[in-house]
Design a protein around this motif. Structure first.
Motif, short mmCIF file in Angstrom:
data_model
loop_
_atom_site.label_atom_id
_atom_site.label_comp_id
_atom_site.label_asym_id
_atom_site.label_seq_id
_atom_site.Cartn_x
_atom_site.Cartn_y
_atom_site.Cartn_z
N THR A 11 34.21 19.99 48.41
CA THR A 11 35.10 19.26 47.52
C THR A 11 34.34 18.15 46.81
OG1 THR A 11 35.79 17.50 49.06
CG2 THR A 11 36.91 19.63 49.25
N THR A 13 35.98 15.01 46.29
CA THR A 13 36.46 13.74 46.82
C THR A 13 36.89 13.88 48.27
OG1 THR A 13 38.82 14.00 46.31
CG2 THR A 13 37.39 13.23 44.52
N GLN A 14 36.89 12.77 49.00
CA GLN A 14 37.33 12.77 50.38
C GLN A 14 38.82 13.07 50.50
OE1 GLN A 14 35.69 12.70 53.13
NE2 GLN A 14 33.66 12.23 52.33
N ASP A 16 40.52 15.24 48.71
CA ASP A 16 40.65 16.69 48.69
C ASP A 16 40.12 17.29 50.00
OD1 ASP A 16 41.67 16.63 46.08
OD2 ASP A 16 39.65 16.58 45.24
N ALA A 17 39.05 16.71 50.52
CA ALA A 17 38.51 17.19 51.79
C ALA A 17 39.53 17.06 52.90
CB ALA A 17 37.24 16.41 52.13
N VAL A 27 34.60 21.57 56.18
CA VAL A 27 34.63 20.89 54.89
C VAL A 27 33.45 19.95 54.72
CG1 VAL A 27 36.06 19.53 53.31
CG2 VAL A 27 37.15 20.94 55.07
N SER A 29 32.20 17.03 51.53
CA SER A 29 32.55 16.39 50.27
C SER A 29 31.32 15.76 49.64
CB SER A 29 33.63 15.32 50.48
OG SER A 29 33.94 14.67 49.28
N CYS A 30 31.12 16.01 48.35
CA CYS A 30 29.87 15.59 47.70
C CYS A 30 30.03 14.39 46.78
CB CYS A 30 29.27 16.75 46.92
SG CYS A 30 30.22 17.17 45.46
N GLY A 57 39.35 21.57 44.79
CA GLY A 57 39.64 20.20 44.37
C GLY A 57 40.17 20.12 42.95
N GLU A 136 31.20 20.70 41.07
CA GLU A 136 30.84 21.30 42.34
C GLU A 136 30.74 22.82 42.33
OE1 GLU A 136 32.56 17.55 42.36
OE2 GLU A 136 33.87 19.31 42.29
#
Length: 229
Positions: A11, A13-14, A16-17, A27, A29-30, A57, A136
């Protein structure tokens, strides 16, 4: 459920994670960093043994036909620099579209920068065949292609093609998952756009939360059989 344990989700964002973790998916998140998405997808495969990958996301709309909160099950991901799109898994995608009759499909464009203006989104739509863009999906699809793993892109539009997003809203979106209206204290003229963006992000995330539960059930049987016990 073994099928869920075999799915790796990347994902931006956190927030969405957190949706994916709540369903027991693996999961990473980047933070919206395009190159980081590829690295995290590799780590999910190598360190957590996932057998299927998902880019999940929010996304920016390029096609005017995609309103805020539209759910997109992408047919493939194309690089902004050109070249052939990387197609998503046909069986998994078809199963998802059957289970999510409101969802749309089309190509996603992989970008490495925020698309904050309606003008730029319009130019990209005219120059490519992509209907949406995110940072992503390309990295995730590239890892899936190298590893011969099934991959899908499940996104919701938070930023339609005709909308400008204030830079402060985008920065807050990556940092805390939702734009903050306190940014308008510094630039009051951005308040209407910020309020619109907050509303659209919430609508898009609600649409994602509603779509996510069918993800594992739609996984191709070949991946289910390979999922960790």
């Amino acid at each position: 459920m073994p099928a869920r344990l075999g799915i790796g989700v990347v994902t931006g964002t956190q927030a969405d994670a957190a949706l994916a973790r709540a369903l027991g998916l693996r999961v990473a998140s980047c933070g919206g960093i395009a190159g980081r998405a590829e690295d995290l997808a590799e780590e999910l495969v190598d360190e957590q043994g996932v057998v299927a990958l998902v880019s999940f996301g929010l996304a920016a709309g390029l096609s005017p036909a995609l309103p805020a909160a539209a759910v997109l099950v992408a047919s493939g991901v194309m690089p902004e620099q050109g070249g052939r799109p990387l197609v998503t898994d046909d069986v998994w995608r078809t199963n998802l579209l059957r289970s999510l009759p409101q969802a749309l499909t089309g190509l996603v464009l992989g970008v490495e920068r925020p698309l904050l203006s309606a003008a730029e989104k319009g130019e990209l739509f005219a120059a490519t065949t992509a209907v949406a863009a995110d940072a992503e999906s390309l990295g995730v699809a590239e890892v899936a292609a190298r590893r011969a793993l099934p991959c899908v892109v499940l996104r919701a539009i938070c930023d339609p093609a005709d909308a400008d997003m204030p830079p402060a809203a985008f920065a807050a979106l990556l940092r805390q998952g939702e734009p903050s209206l306190t940014a308008a204290l510094r630039r009051p003229r951005d308040l209407p756009a910020l309020m619109r963006t907050v509303r659209q992000v919430r609508q898009a995330r609600a649409a994602l939360a509603a779509a996510l539960p069918v993800l594992a059930d739609c996984l191709p049987h070949r991946a289910v059989r390979a999922a960790p016990p």
